[in-house]
Write a protein that holds these residues in place. Sequence first.
Motif, PDB file in Angstrom:
ATOM      1  N   ALA A 129       0.772  -1.203  -0.001  1.00 31.62           N
ATOM      2  CA  ALA A 129      -0.020  -0.096   0.009  1.00 31.62           C
ATOM      3  C   ALA A 129       0.774   1.273  -0.011  1.00 31.62           C
ATOM      4  O   ALA A 129       0.746   2.374  -0.780  1.00 31.62           O
ATOM      5  CB  ALA A 129      -1.064   0.073   1.316  1.00 31.62           C
ATOM      6  N   HIS A 130       2.249   1.003   0.669  1.00 32.58           N
ATOM      7  CA  HIS A 130       3.021   2.252   0.788  1.00 32.58           C
ATOM      8  C   HIS A 130       3.560   2.532  -0.658  1.00 32.58           C
ATOM      9  O   HIS A 130       3.807   3.878  -1.051  1.00 32.58           O
ATOM     10  CB  HIS A 130       4.072   1.916   1.948  1.00 32.58           C
ATOM     11  CG  HIS A 130       3.390   1.700   3.155  1.00 32.58           C
ATOM     12  ND1 HIS A 130       2.904   3.056   4.050  1.00 32.58           N
ATOM     13  CD2 HIS A 130       3.133   0.685   3.897  1.00 32.58           C
ATOM     14  CE1 HIS A 130       2.407   2.234   5.049  1.00 32.58           C
ATOM     15  NE2 HIS A 130       2.635   1.019   4.892  1.00 32.58           N
ATOM     16  N   SER A 131       4.091   1.535  -1.343  1.00 31.65           N
ATOM     17  CA  SER A 131       4.393   1.594  -2.837  1.00 31.65           C
ATOM     18  C   SER A 131       3.415   2.239  -3.595  1.00 31.65           C
ATOM     19  O   SER A 131       3.932   3.189  -4.421  1.00 31.65           O
ATOM     20  CB  SER A 131       4.683   0.220  -3.532  1.00 31.65           C
ATOM     21  OG  SER A 131       5.266   0.516  -4.501  1.00 31.65           O
ATOM     22  N   ASN A 132       2.165   1.948  -3.562  1.00 30.45           N
ATOM     23  CA  ASN A 132       1.063   2.627  -4.332  1.00 30.45           C
ATOM     24  C   ASN A 132       1.032   4.105  -3.783  1.00 30.45           C
ATOM     25  O   ASN A 132       0.471   5.028  -4.730  1.00 30.45           O
ATOM     26  CB  ASN A 132      -0.295   1.835  -4.191  1.00 30.45           C
ATOM     27  CG  ASN A 132      -0.213   0.519  -4.801  1.00 30.45           C
ATOM     28  OD1 ASN A 132       0.486   0.343  -5.787  1.00 30.45           O
ATOM     29  ND2 ASN A 132      -1.003  -0.468  -4.342  1.00 30.45           N
ATOM     30  N   LEU A 133       0.863   4.341  -2.577  1.00 27.89           N
ATOM     31  CA  LEU A 133       0.807   5.598  -1.960  1.00 27.89           C
ATOM     32  C   LEU A 133       2.030   6.593  -2.809  1.00 27.89           C
ATOM     33  O   LEU A 133       1.570   7.720  -3.380  1.00 27.89           O
ATOM     34  CB  LEU A 133       0.927   5.880  -0.554  1.00 27.89           C
ATOM     35  CG  LEU A 133       0.842   7.110   0.167  1.00 27.89           C
ATOM     36  CD1 LEU A 133      -0.185   7.868  -0.209  1.00 27.89           C
ATOM     37  CD2 LEU A 133       1.412   7.048   1.640  1.00 27.89           C
ATOM     38  N   ALA A 134       3.310   5.929  -2.962  1.00 31.54           N
ATOM     39  CA  ALA A 134       4.289   7.050  -3.377  1.00 31.54           C
ATOM     40  C   ALA A 134       4.057   7.336  -5.005  1.00 31.54           C
ATOM     41  O   ALA A 134       4.406   8.472  -5.240  1.00 31.54           O
ATOM     42  CB  ALA A 134       5.809   6.223  -3.266  1.00 31.54           C
ATOM     43  N   LYS A 135       3.607   6.305  -5.467  1.00 31.32           N
ATOM     44  CA  LYS A 135       3.275   6.550  -7.165  1.00 31.32           C
ATOM     45  C   LYS A 135       2.277   7.497  -7.290  1.00 31.32           C
ATOM     46  O   LYS A 135       2.157   8.220  -8.069  1.00 31.32           O
ATOM     47  CB  LYS A 135       2.792   5.076  -7.681  1.00 31.32           C
ATOM     48  CG  LYS A 135       4.112   4.252  -7.645  1.00 31.32           C
ATOM     49  CD  LYS A 135       3.627   2.969  -8.273  1.00 31.32           C
ATOM     50  CE  LYS A 135       4.565   1.860  -8.469  1.00 31.32           C
ATOM     51  NZ  LYS A 135       4.272   0.689  -9.067  1.00 31.32           N
ATOM     52  N   ARG A 136       0.987   7.361  -6.343  1.00 31.59           N
ATOM     53  CA  ARG A 136       0.052   8.489  -6.455  1.00 31.59           C
ATOM     54  C   ARG A 136       0.502   9.802  -5.859  1.00 31.59           C
ATOM     55  O   ARG A 136      -0.138  10.787  -6.381  1.00 31.59           O
ATOM     56  CB  ARG A 136      -1.203   7.845  -5.810  1.00 31.59           C
ATOM     57  CG  ARG A 136      -1.869   6.774  -5.851  1.00 31.59           C
ATOM     58  CD  ARG A 136      -2.893   6.192  -5.153  1.00 31.59           C
ATOM     59  NE  ARG A 136      -3.678   5.002  -5.911  1.00 31.59           N
ATOM     60  CZ  ARG A 136      -4.722   4.627  -5.455  1.00 31.59           C
ATOM     61  NH1 ARG A 136      -5.314   5.040  -4.340  1.00 31.59           N
ATOM     62  NH2 ARG A 136      -5.270   3.320  -5.786  1.00 31.59           N
ATOM     63  N   LEU A 137       1.241   9.840  -4.710  1.00 29.75           N
ATOM     64  CA  LEU A 137       1.773  11.092  -4.247  1.00 29.75           C
ATOM     65  C   LEU A 137       2.467  12.042  -5.460  1.00 29.75           C
ATOM     66  O   LEU A 137       2.403  13.137  -5.489  1.00 29.75           O
ATOM     67  CB  LEU A 137       2.311  10.974  -3.013  1.00 29.75           C
ATOM     68  CG  LEU A 137       1.712  11.077  -1.909  1.00 29.75           C
ATOM     69  CD1 LEU A 137       2.802  10.671  -0.575  1.00 29.75           C
ATOM     70  CD2 LEU A 137       0.902  12.335  -1.501  1.00 29.75           C
ATOM     71  N   ARG A 138       3.343  11.249  -6.121  1.00 28.45           N
ATOM     72  CA  ARG A 138       4.253  11.832  -7.066  1.00 28.45           C
ATOM     73  C   ARG A 138       3.648  12.459  -8.265  1.00 28.45           C
ATOM     74  O   ARG A 138       3.930  13.671  -8.820  1.00 28.45           O
ATOM     75  CB  ARG A 138       4.993  10.749  -7.829  1.00 28.45           C
ATOM     76  CG  ARG A 138       4.505  10.120  -8.914  1.00 28.45           C
ATOM     77  CD  ARG A 138       5.421   8.845  -9.366  1.00 28.45           C
ATOM     78  NE  ARG A 138       5.165   8.283 -10.481  1.00 28.45           N
ATOM     79  CZ  ARG A 138       5.646   7.314 -11.167  1.00 28.45           C
ATOM     80  NH1 ARG A 138       6.599   6.666 -10.621  1.00 28.45           N
ATOM     81  NH2 ARG A 138       4.883   6.726 -12.112  1.00 28.45           N
TER      82      ARG A 138
END
Length: 264
Positions: A129-138
Amino acid sequence: ILNMLDKESIQEVKLGDQMTGEFTILSLHAIDYPKQSVSLPAEQVYNNINEVLSVLVEPINSHFGIVEHFEDTGLTALFTAGSREALDAAIDMQKLMPGNDRTIAISFGQVMIGVIGHEQRMEATAISAHSNLAKRLRLRGARYGARILITHLVYEQIPGFEERYHARYLGNIYLTANDTYERVYDVYDGDSEEDFYNKEQTKQLFEKGVGLFVAKKFYEARLVFVEVLKHYRRDKAAKEYLYRCDQYYKLTEGEDVETVIEKF
């Protein structure tokens, strides 16, 4: 990746091999090649992509990161040495890309790494979930004029953060997957000299406005963000907050208003 899966050779890897650990995840959207590819020959498109990615991999390697996944427009990397190494790599990468508004996002948490695919075509991938969060935040960073975005969990992983780096509290995000809220910070050490100076000069005022906004004191927050923009007209985050304050402070009392800046 082989070391993390406790393998000495690619020949030892089989479907289903996996491990779980806590890592810092860095995600970068580097180029918009689809917009360029319409009029460019394939050779030039791929040369452009590889030239950019090759330059950006160097800071990751020098700060003990692992490129987990290349994309046609960017990459995702894992850092086992710590969040400080990831943030230092992000700052170095931004200095290699002056004059752009690309955002590097960094998050921290549990990551599953394993081998997926078919016996004749396998690859390692990270699921988190944290990897997906980083991708969305960018992809949202440009809206707030942030070249490096980090979550509060990353902030907590770096001892003496305030003494080492320059950052401002940007606001809160809501994570629907686990029904939690998390702070995010705009780290401006990788910004241009002008933006760095202006963010540093208005940091306390800006964070005061964010605090008032979170407390739903929208009219008071509006006045603060107007002051921020008097000092720093290009502050996209202050403009975004001012827009929301103008909408919210006129609402009748009792109307439910979200004070998060993004939902994922």
